[in-house]
Write a protein that holds these residues in place. Sequence first.
Motif, PDB file in Angstrom:
ATOM      1  N   ASP A 183       0.807  -1.220   0.000  1.00  0.00           N
ATOM      2  CA  ASP A 183       0.000   0.000   0.000  1.00  0.00           C
ATOM      3  C   ASP A 183       0.843   1.274   0.000  1.00  0.00           C
ATOM      4  N   PHE A 184       1.949   1.301   0.718  1.00  0.00           N
ATOM      5  CA  PHE A 184       2.801   2.505   0.756  1.00  0.00           C
ATOM      6  C   PHE A 184       3.815   2.508  -0.378  1.00  0.00           C
ATOM      7  N   LEU A 185       4.588   1.432  -0.528  1.00  0.00           N
ATOM      8  CA  LEU A 185       5.650   1.410  -1.537  1.00  0.00           C
ATOM      9  C   LEU A 185       5.188   0.962  -2.927  1.00  0.00           C
ATOM     10  N   GLY A 186       4.016   0.357  -3.029  1.00  0.00           N
ATOM     11  CA  GLY A 186       3.473  -0.009  -4.329  1.00  0.00           C
ATOM     12  C   GLY A 186       4.048  -1.266  -4.950  1.00  0.00           C
ATOM     13  N   MET A 187       4.591  -2.160  -4.144  1.00  0.00           N
ATOM     14  CA  MET A 187       5.125  -3.419  -4.664  1.00  0.00           C
ATOM     15  C   MET A 187       3.978  -4.390  -4.960  1.00  0.00           C
ATOM     16  N   ASP A 188       4.266  -5.395  -5.763  1.00  0.00           N
ATOM     17  CA  ASP A 188       3.286  -6.428  -6.079  1.00  0.00           C
ATOM     18  C   ASP A 188       3.547  -7.667  -5.236  1.00  0.00           C
ATOM     19  N   GLN A 189       2.492  -8.174  -4.591  1.00  0.00           N
ATOM     20  CA  GLN A 189       2.622  -9.456  -3.896  1.00  0.00           C
ATOM     21  C   GLN A 189       2.576 -10.554  -4.943  1.00  0.00           C
ATOM     22  N   VAL A 190       3.513 -11.493  -4.851  1.00  0.00           N
ATOM     23  CA  VAL A 190       3.606 -12.573  -5.836  1.00  0.00           C
ATOM     24  C   VAL A 190       3.491 -13.923  -5.134  1.00  0.00           C
ATOM     25  N   PRO A 191       3.139 -14.969  -5.886  1.00  0.00           N
ATOM     26  CA  PRO A 191       3.022 -16.300  -5.277  1.00  0.00           C
ATOM     27  C   PRO A 191       4.331 -16.745  -4.625  1.00  0.00           C
ATOM     28  N   ARG A 192       4.179 -17.536  -3.578  1.00  0.00           N
ATOM     29  CA  ARG A 192       5.306 -18.024  -2.786  1.00  0.00           C
ATOM     30  C   ARG A 192       5.207 -19.540  -2.680  1.00  0.00           C
ATOM     31  N   PRO A 193       6.333 -20.237  -2.752  1.00  0.00           N
ATOM     32  CA  PRO A 193       6.292 -21.694  -2.573  1.00  0.00           C
ATOM     33  C   PRO A 193       5.681 -22.071  -1.219  1.00  0.00           C
ATOM     34  N   ALA A 194       5.226 -23.289  -1.091  1.00  0.00           N
ATOM     35  CA  ALA A 194       4.557 -23.775   0.124  1.00  0.00           C
ATOM     36  C   ALA A 194       5.587 -24.188   1.173  1.00  0.00           C
ATOM     37  N   PHE A 195       6.276 -23.198   1.714  1.00  0.00           N
ATOM     38  CA  PHE A 195       7.226 -23.470   2.792  1.00  0.00           C
ATOM     39  C   PHE A 195       6.469 -23.939   4.036  1.00  0.00           C
ATOM     40  N   SER A 196       7.184 -24.458   5.009  1.00  0.00           N
ATOM     41  CA  SER A 196       6.560 -24.934   6.245  1.00  0.00           C
ATOM     42  C   SER A 196       6.361 -23.798   7.256  1.00  0.00           C
ATOM     43  N   PHE A 197       6.611 -22.566   6.849  1.00  0.00           N
ATOM     44  CA  PHE A 197       6.441 -21.395   7.707  1.00  0.00           C
ATOM     45  C   PHE A 197       5.757 -20.306   6.882  1.00  0.00           C
ATOM     46  N   GLU A 198       5.097 -19.382   7.578  1.00  0.00           N
ATOM     47  CA  GLU A 198       4.341 -18.334   6.897  1.00  0.00           C
ATOM     48  C   GLU A 198       5.249 -17.230   6.381  1.00  0.00           C
ATOM     49  N   GLY A 199       4.808 -16.593   5.312  1.00  0.00           N
ATOM     50  CA  GLY A 199       5.551 -15.476   4.758  1.00  0.00           C
ATOM     51  C   GLY A 199       4.861 -14.906   3.540  1.00  0.00           C
ATOM     52  N   HIS A 200       5.410 -13.836   3.024  1.00  0.00           N
ATOM     53  CA  HIS A 200       4.937 -13.189   1.796  1.00  0.00           C
ATOM     54  C   HIS A 200       6.144 -12.879   0.921  1.00  0.00           C
ATOM     55  N   TRP A 201       5.910 -12.838  -0.388  1.00  0.00           N
ATOM     56  CA  TRP A 201       6.928 -12.383  -1.342  1.00  0.00           C
ATOM     57  C   TRP A 201       6.380 -11.182  -2.093  1.00  0.00           C
ATOM     58  N   TYR A 202       7.257 -10.191  -2.302  1.00  0.00           N
ATOM     59  CA  TYR A 202       6.900  -8.982  -3.049  1.00  0.00           C
ATOM     60  C   TYR A 202       7.912  -8.774  -4.165  1.00  0.00           C
ATOM     61  N   GLN A 203       7.411  -8.331  -5.307  1.00  0.00           N
ATOM     62  CA  GLN A 203       8.241  -8.126  -6.491  1.00  0.00           C
ATOM     63  C   GLN A 203       8.565  -6.650  -6.662  1.00  0.00           C
ATOM     64  N   ILE A 204       9.832  -6.359  -7.006  1.00  0.00           N
ATOM     65  CA  ILE A 204      10.301  -5.015  -7.320  1.00  0.00           C
ATOM     66  C   ILE A 204      11.122  -5.140  -8.590  1.00  0.00           C
ATOM     67  N   GLY A 205      10.568  -4.819  -9.721  1.00  0.00           N
ATOM     68  CA  GLY A 205      11.308  -5.011 -10.963  1.00  0.00           C
ATOM     69  C   GLY A 205      11.698  -6.475 -11.084  1.00  0.00           C
ATOM     70  N   GLY A 206      12.995  -6.738 -11.233  1.00  0.00           N
ATOM     71  CA  GLY A 206      13.482  -8.104 -11.344  1.00  0.00           C
ATOM     72  C   GLY A 206      13.881  -8.731 -10.020  1.00  0.00           C
ATOM     73  N   GLN A 207      13.708  -8.012  -8.920  1.00  0.00           N
ATOM     74  CA  GLN A 207      14.108  -8.509  -7.610  1.00  0.00           C
ATOM     75  C   GLN A 207      12.889  -8.714  -6.712  1.00  0.00           C
ATOM     76  N   GLN A 208      13.136  -9.361  -5.588  1.00  0.00           N
ATOM     77  CA  GLN A 208      12.045  -9.616  -4.649  1.00  0.00           C
ATOM     78  C   GLN A 208      12.472  -9.317  -3.219  1.00  0.00           C
ATOM     79  N   ILE A 209      11.466  -9.060  -2.392  1.00  0.00           N
ATOM     80  CA  ILE A 209      11.599  -8.992  -0.931  1.00  0.00           C
ATOM     81  C   ILE A 209      10.846 -10.208  -0.418  1.00  0.00           C
ATOM     82  N   HIS A 210      11.483 -11.019   0.405  1.00  0.00           N
ATOM     83  CA  HIS A 210      10.832 -12.182   1.014  1.00  0.00           C
ATOM     84  C   HIS A 210      10.647 -11.875   2.495  1.00  0.00           C
ATOM     85  N   LEU A 211       9.434 -11.956   2.960  1.00  0.00           N
ATOM     86  CA  LEU A 211       9.148 -11.750   4.376  1.00  0.00           C
ATOM     87  C   LEU A 211       8.838 -13.089   5.018  1.00  0.00           C
ATOM     88  N   ILE A 212       9.444 -13.327   6.159  1.00  0.00           N
ATOM     89  CA  ILE A 212       9.208 -14.531   6.945  1.00  0.00           C
ATOM     90  C   ILE A 212       8.558 -14.096   8.249  1.00  0.00           C
TER      91      ILE A 212
END
Length: 138
Positions: free
Chosen positions: A34-63
Amino acid sequence: MSNVAPTECVQVQAFDHITLVVKDLEASRKFYVDFLGMDQVPRPAFSFEGHWYQIGGQQIHLILEHDQSGAAGQADVEPNTRTHHFAFQVQNANQAYAQALQQGIPIVSPPKPRPDGATQTFVNDPDGHIIELCSLGS
């Protein structure tokens, strides 16, 4: 200067992602989407919760912080511009600062010029990670 021949180096090809441990995925989503305008993208089914966000060709992974992760945030770091942080290039750092103020995003440093002519401002995400927002020529 290193004496290692270039053919002996790993030869990094690109920057892929940053991983951050967070306490609240929804608060982080509001900041990164909402603030930075990144896109949330699908994330593999890890055994822990998290989100992935796309920035151009790179990503931010949140655990989401859990009993086998590191601690969330940078609570032990004094918020300033000369400590652990990462930077995003934005259209206009002055406008990003104004939006941060309007949305109640914690400010680490108001806009200031960098020696290379760029403008930079620093904010905190919901877990206290220090983020530089910089723009060229604004």
